[in-house]
Design a protein around this motif. Structure first.
Motif, PDB file in Angstrom:
ATOM      1  N   LEU A  12       0.845  -1.204   0.000  1.00 46.52           N
ATOM      2  CA  LEU A  12       0.000   0.000   0.000  1.00 46.52           C
ATOM      3  C   LEU A  12       0.878   1.250   0.000  1.00 46.52           C
ATOM      4  O   LEU A  12       0.676   2.200  -0.750  1.00 46.52           O
ATOM      5  CB  LEU A  12      -0.867  -0.025   1.259  1.00 46.52           C
ATOM      6  N   PHE A  13       1.909   1.176   0.855  1.00 47.80           N
ATOM      7  CA  PHE A  13       2.836   2.305   0.983  1.00 47.80           C
ATOM      8  C   PHE A  13       3.551   2.561  -0.354  1.00 47.80           C
ATOM      9  O   PHE A  13       3.653   3.688  -0.831  1.00 47.80           O
ATOM     10  CB  PHE A  13       3.843   2.009   2.087  1.00 47.80           C
ATOM     11  N   ALA A  14       4.015   1.403  -0.968  1.00 51.97           N
ATOM     12  CA  ALA A  14       4.729   1.534  -2.249  1.00 51.97           C
ATOM     13  C   ALA A  14       3.812   2.154  -3.298  1.00 51.97           C
ATOM     14  O   ALA A  14       4.214   3.040  -4.055  1.00 51.97           O
ATOM     15  CB  ALA A  14       5.214   0.158  -2.706  1.00 51.97           C
ATOM     16  N   GLY A  15       2.568   1.681  -3.294  1.00 54.48           N
ATOM     17  CA  GLY A  15       1.594   2.204  -4.271  1.00 54.48           C
ATOM     18  C   GLY A  15       1.384   3.688  -4.071  1.00 54.48           C
ATOM     19  O   GLY A  15       1.397   4.471  -5.016  1.00 54.48           O
ATOM     20  N   ALA A  16       1.232   4.070  -2.799  1.00 54.53           N
ATOM     21  CA  ALA A  16       0.962   5.482  -2.494  1.00 54.53           C
ATOM     22  C   ALA A  16       2.149   6.348  -2.898  1.00 54.53           C
ATOM     23  O   ALA A  16       1.984   7.419  -3.474  1.00 54.53           O
ATOM     24  CB  ALA A  16       0.665   5.636  -1.008  1.00 54.53           C
ATOM     25  N   SER A  17       3.364   5.843  -2.589  1.00 48.65           N
ATOM     26  CA  SER A  17       4.519   6.685  -2.912  1.00 48.65           C
ATOM     27  C   SER A  17       4.725   6.751  -4.428  1.00 48.65           C
ATOM     28  O   SER A  17       5.148   7.761  -4.959  1.00 48.65           O
ATOM     29  CB  SER A  17       5.774   6.210  -2.179  1.00 48.65           C
ATOM     30  N   PHE A  18       4.348   5.649  -5.113  1.00 50.45           N
ATOM     31  CA  PHE A  18       4.424   5.691  -6.574  1.00 50.45           C
ATOM     32  C   PHE A  18       3.468   6.756  -7.117  1.00 50.45           C
ATOM     33  O   PHE A  18       3.818   7.568  -7.966  1.00 50.45           O
ATOM     34  CB  PHE A  18       4.067   4.304  -7.135  1.00 50.45           C
ATOM     35  N   ALA A  19       2.263   6.764  -6.532  1.00 48.05           N
ATOM     36  CA  ALA A  19       1.268   7.755  -6.974  1.00 48.05           C
ATOM     37  C   ALA A  19       1.760   9.173  -6.681  1.00 48.05           C
ATOM     38  O   ALA A  19       1.605  10.079  -7.500  1.00 48.05           O
ATOM     39  CB  ALA A  19      -0.063   7.498  -6.271  1.00 48.05           C
ATOM     40  N   LEU A  20       2.388   9.322  -5.518  1.00 50.18           N
ATOM     41  CA  LEU A  20       2.910  10.646  -5.148  1.00 50.18           C
ATOM     42  C   LEU A  20       3.998  11.100  -6.110  1.00 50.18           C
ATOM     43  O   LEU A  20       4.026  12.231  -6.568  1.00 50.18           O
ATOM     44  CB  LEU A  20       3.484  10.600  -3.728  1.00 50.18           C
ATOM     45  N   ASP A  21       4.893  10.121  -6.430  1.00 48.93           N
ATOM     46  CA  ASP A  21       5.965  10.407  -7.395  1.00 48.93           C
ATOM     47  C   ASP A  21       5.394  10.875  -8.714  1.00 48.93           C
ATOM     48  O   ASP A  21       5.826  11.867  -9.299  1.00 48.93           O
ATOM     49  CB  ASP A  21       6.786   9.136  -7.663  1.00 48.93           C
ATOM     50  N   ALA A  22       4.403  10.095  -9.173  1.00 54.61           N
ATOM     51  CA  ALA A  22       3.798  10.399 -10.471  1.00 54.61           C
ATOM     52  C   ALA A  22       3.184  11.798 -10.418  1.00 54.61           C
ATOM     53  O   ALA A  22       3.296  12.579 -11.362  1.00 54.61           O
ATOM     54  CB  ALA A  22       2.729   9.359 -10.804  1.00 54.61           C
ATOM     55  N   PHE A  23       2.584  12.110  -9.272  1.00 51.83           N
ATOM     56  CA  PHE A  23       1.949  13.417  -9.125  1.00 51.83           C
ATOM     57  C   PHE A  23       3.000  14.524  -9.159  1.00 51.83           C
ATOM     58  O   PHE A  23       2.870  15.521  -9.853  1.00 51.83           O
ATOM     59  CB  PHE A  23       1.155  13.448  -7.823  1.00 51.83           C
ATOM     60  N   ALA A  24       4.107  14.250  -8.420  1.00 54.00           N
ATOM     61  CA  ALA A  24       5.173  15.250  -8.362  1.00 54.00           C
ATOM     62  C   ALA A  24       5.764  15.486  -9.738  1.00 54.00           C
ATOM     63  O   ALA A  24       6.204  16.578 -10.060  1.00 54.00           O
ATOM     64  CB  ALA A  24       6.253  14.789  -7.405  1.00 54.00           C
ATOM     65  N   GLN A  25       5.763  14.432 -10.565  1.00 54.99           N
ATOM     66  CA  GLN A  25       6.375  14.567 -11.877  1.00 54.99           C
ATOM     67  C   GLN A  25       5.395  14.932 -12.980  1.00 54.99           C
ATOM     68  O   GLN A  25       5.788  15.032 -14.138  1.00 54.99           O
ATOM     69  CB  GLN A  25       7.060  13.250 -12.236  1.00 54.99           C
ATOM     70  N   ALA A  26       4.131  15.076 -12.627  1.00 55.44           N
ATOM     71  CA  ALA A  26       3.151  15.431 -13.662  1.00 55.44           C
ATOM     72  C   ALA A  26       3.590  16.737 -14.311  1.00 55.44           C
ATOM     73  O   ALA A  26       3.915  17.690 -13.606  1.00 55.44           O
ATOM     74  CB  ALA A  26       1.772  15.591 -13.037  1.00 55.44           C
ATOM     75  N   PRO A  27       3.680  16.755 -15.642  1.00 59.93           N
ATOM     76  CA  PRO A  27       4.215  17.962 -16.280  1.00 59.93           C
ATOM     77  C   PRO A  27       3.273  19.169 -16.130  1.00 59.93           C
ATOM     78  O   PRO A  27       2.068  19.005 -15.968  1.00 59.93           O
ATOM     79  CB  PRO A  27       4.343  17.556 -17.748  1.00 59.93           C
ATOM     80  N   ILE A  28       3.883  20.322 -16.177  1.00 57.70           N
ATOM     81  CA  ILE A  28       3.112  21.563 -16.213  1.00 57.70           C
ATOM     82  C   ILE A  28       2.627  21.719 -17.658  1.00 57.70           C
ATOM     83  O   ILE A  28       3.428  21.624 -18.587  1.00 57.70           O
ATOM     84  CB  ILE A  28       4.015  22.765 -15.841  1.00 57.70           C
ATOM     85  N   ILE A  29       1.337  21.915 -17.815  1.00 57.98           N
ATOM     86  CA  ILE A  29       0.785  22.002 -19.180  1.00 57.98           C
ATOM     87  C   ILE A  29       0.629  23.467 -19.597  1.00 57.98           C
ATOM     88  O   ILE A  29       0.050  24.261 -18.857  1.00 57.98           O
ATOM     89  CB  ILE A  29      -0.603  21.319 -19.267  1.00 57.98           C
ATOM     90  N   ILE A  30       1.146  23.789 -20.773  1.00 58.77           N
ATOM     91  CA  ILE A  30       0.870  25.096 -21.371  1.00 58.77           C
ATOM     92  C   ILE A  30       0.007  24.871 -22.599  1.00 58.77           C
ATOM     93  O   ILE A  30       0.447  24.255 -23.574  1.00 58.77           O
ATOM     94  CB  ILE A  30       2.176  25.818 -21.792  1.00 58.77           C
ATOM     95  N   LYS A  31      -1.209  25.351 -22.541  1.00 58.22           N
ATOM     96  CA  LYS A  31      -2.056  25.308 -23.741  1.00 58.22           C
ATOM     97  C   LYS A  31      -1.817  26.600 -24.508  1.00 58.22           C
ATOM     98  O   LYS A  31      -2.051  27.691 -23.979  1.00 58.22           O
ATOM     99  CB  LYS A  31      -3.533  25.186 -23.352  1.00 58.22           C
ATOM    100  N   PHE A  32      -1.353  26.462 -25.731  1.00 56.26           N
ATOM    101  CA  PHE A  32      -1.011  27.606 -26.583  1.00 56.26           C
ATOM    102  C   PHE A  32      -2.004  27.603 -27.747  1.00 56.26           C
ATOM    103  O   PHE A  32      -1.950  26.751 -28.621  1.00 56.26           O
ATOM    104  CB  PHE A  32       0.432  27.428 -27.077  1.00 56.26           C
ATOM    105  N   SER A  33      -2.922  28.541 -27.697  1.00 59.48           N
ATOM    106  CA  SER A  33      -3.977  28.593 -28.714  1.00 59.48           C
ATOM    107  C   SER A  33      -3.683  29.708 -29.708  1.00 59.48           C
ATOM    108  O   SER A  33      -3.239  30.784 -29.322  1.00 59.48           O
ATOM    109  CB  SER A  33      -5.300  28.852 -27.987  1.00 59.48           C
ATOM    110  N   HIS A  34      -3.901  29.445 -30.990  1.00 57.58           N
ATOM    111  CA  HIS A  34      -3.795  30.532 -31.969  1.00 57.58           C
ATOM    112  C   HIS A  34      -4.743  30.296 -33.140  1.00 57.58           C
ATOM    113  O   HIS A  34      -5.340  29.225 -33.250  1.00 57.58           O
ATOM    114  CB  HIS A  34      -2.336  30.769 -32.390  1.00 57.58           C
ATOM    115  N   VAL A  35      -4.852  31.305 -34.000  1.00 57.54           N
ATOM    116  CA  VAL A  35      -5.923  31.260 -35.010  1.00 57.54           C
ATOM    117  C   VAL A  35      -5.452  30.959 -36.431  1.00 57.54           C
ATOM    118  O   VAL A  35      -6.276  30.769 -37.326  1.00 57.54           O
ATOM    119  CB  VAL A  35      -6.730  32.592 -35.016  1.00 57.54           C
ATOM    120  N   VAL A  36      -4.121  30.910 -36.636  1.00 57.68           N
ATOM    121  CA  VAL A  36      -3.655  30.700 -38.010  1.00 57.68           C
ATOM    122  C   VAL A  36      -3.244  29.241 -38.247  1.00 57.68           C
ATOM    123  O   VAL A  36      -3.235  28.436 -37.318  1.00 57.68           O
ATOM    124  CB  VAL A  36      -2.474  31.654 -38.361  1.00 57.68           C
ATOM    125  N   ALA A  37      -2.888  28.948 -39.490  1.00 52.17           N
ATOM    126  CA  ALA A  37      -2.471  27.586 -39.847  1.00 52.17           C
ATOM    127  C   ALA A  37      -1.090  27.298 -39.259  1.00 52.17           C
ATOM    128  O   ALA A  37      -0.330  28.213 -38.948  1.00 52.17           O
ATOM    129  CB  ALA A  37      -2.433  27.457 -41.370  1.00 52.17           C
TER     130      ALA A  37
END
Ligand code: LMR
Length: 334
Positions: A12-37
């Motif tokens: 359980l502990f390993a699972g939780a720490s794995f989840a925490l790791d994954a959370f810590a490493q979740a990338p920061i998302i930048i959504k870049f929207s524009h109107v041209v091709a």
């Protein structure tokens, strides 16, 4: 039994720490929207920024680029940025009026920039910087100026002299300076979102438009416009902007890496913009549906005579002081 529960607890502990790791490493998302091709100076630079940003942050940032008004049209995208629904945009400088930052419309003034060097003297100097600062109270941080180019005019009739515009419905971006420009030519300006222009031209909602060739070609406007005049009467460029709260909240090292990625993408953008526009004009010519016309010196003089008064007329809106500063900065590189 005891061993079993210890193993279970460990798992359980390993699972939780794995989840925490994954959370810590979740990338920061930048959504870049524009109107041209994607295949435009702005579209290609957005892709370049994505590659550089992801590489320089070693995957801590993921940039999702949404081209072609896929997510939002012109007006909505600015609202979405302020609300934090997207993090990055690069609207044209003609689109900041509705946000209450009218000064950017100075870039739309006819003939204000005789050359690209003159333009850079403004965007890369103190004027460019102080204009970007006007976005801060709106919850927006300006990161860079991106180039497109000088505009051509198009319609289904030849546009050689100002009188040829009389009564034409001309699509413009949401800029009062562009409104005044079209009126000075005797045309009826109509502000439309970029994503609506092709259809508006096709169905006759408007008769003509203006844009640099790269935008015209990649939106296939030339297929519904028989005449293009290379008039170079005005400029179209961009401000790359981010949601201020998002930007200020980034870890300092990540922000620094993104600044570097933006500086490199900007250099690239400026290097390809002119070439993209030259190629697009050539492609329009080759497509064979549109006659491309270059103004002769007398016609150029007539256009200047009709359009230069717009600078004075719009001084109250964009600020006479700003116009003077721009003229001073551009005079030094002419
Ligand atoms: C337009 O609306 O014509 C342009 O601003 C589109 C763009 O972003 O280049």
């Amino acid at each position: 039994m005891k061993i079993k529960s210890v193993v279970a607890a460990l798992a359980l502990f390993a699972g939780a720490s794995f989840a925490l790791d994954a959370f810590a490493q979740a990338p920061i998302i930048i959504k870049f929207s524009h109107v041209v091709a994607t295949d435009t100076p702005k579209g290609r630079a957005a892709e370049r920024f994505k590659d550089l940003a992801e590489k320089m942050t070693k995957g801590r940032v993921k940039v999702e680029v949404y081209p072609n008004s896929q997510l939002y049209k012109d007006k909505e995208e600015l609202e979405a940025l302020q609300l934090g629904a997207v993090q990055m945009l690069a609207p044209s400088l003609a689109k900041f009026g509705p946000l209450g930052v009218k000064e950017f419309e100075a870039f739309d003034l006819p003939y204000i920039f005789p050359t690209k060097a003159a333009l850079y003297a403004v965007t890369e100097g103190p004027i460019g910087k102080s204009l970007m600062q006007k976005l801060e109270p709106k919850g927006i941080t300006g990161l860079a100026y991106w180039d497109n180019g000088f505009k051509v005019m198009s319609a289904n009739k030849p546009l050689h002299m100002p009188a040829d515009f009389r009564g034409l419905k001309m699509r413009i971006q949401s800029s009062k300076v562009l409104d005044a420009q079209m009126r000075a030519l005797g045309a009826n300006p109509q502000a439309l979102a970029f994503s609506e222009v092709y259809q508006a031209l096709q169905t006759g909602v408007v008769d003509g438009t203006e844009n640099p060739p790269s935008n015209m070609y990649t939106q296939k406007m030339h297929e519904v416009q028989k005449h293009v005049t290379v008039s170079n009467h005005g400029y179209l460029g961009y401000a790359v902007i981010v949601n201020k709260k998002f930007w200020d909240g980034l870890p300092a090292d990540v922000r620094g890496q993104l600044q570097q990625a933006m500086a490199d993408a900007t250099k690239y953008e400026k290097a390809i913009a002119q070439q993209d526009n030259d190629m697009a004009l050539e492609a329009i010519r080759k497509a064979g549906k549109t006659t491309i016309y270059n103004l002769n010196p007398q016609e150029q003089a007539a256009w200047r005579k009709a359009l230069l008064p717009v600078q004075k007329q719009m001084a109250d809106r964009v600020g006479q002081d700003l116009i003077n500063q721009i003229n001073k900065a551009t005079a030094s590189v002419q």
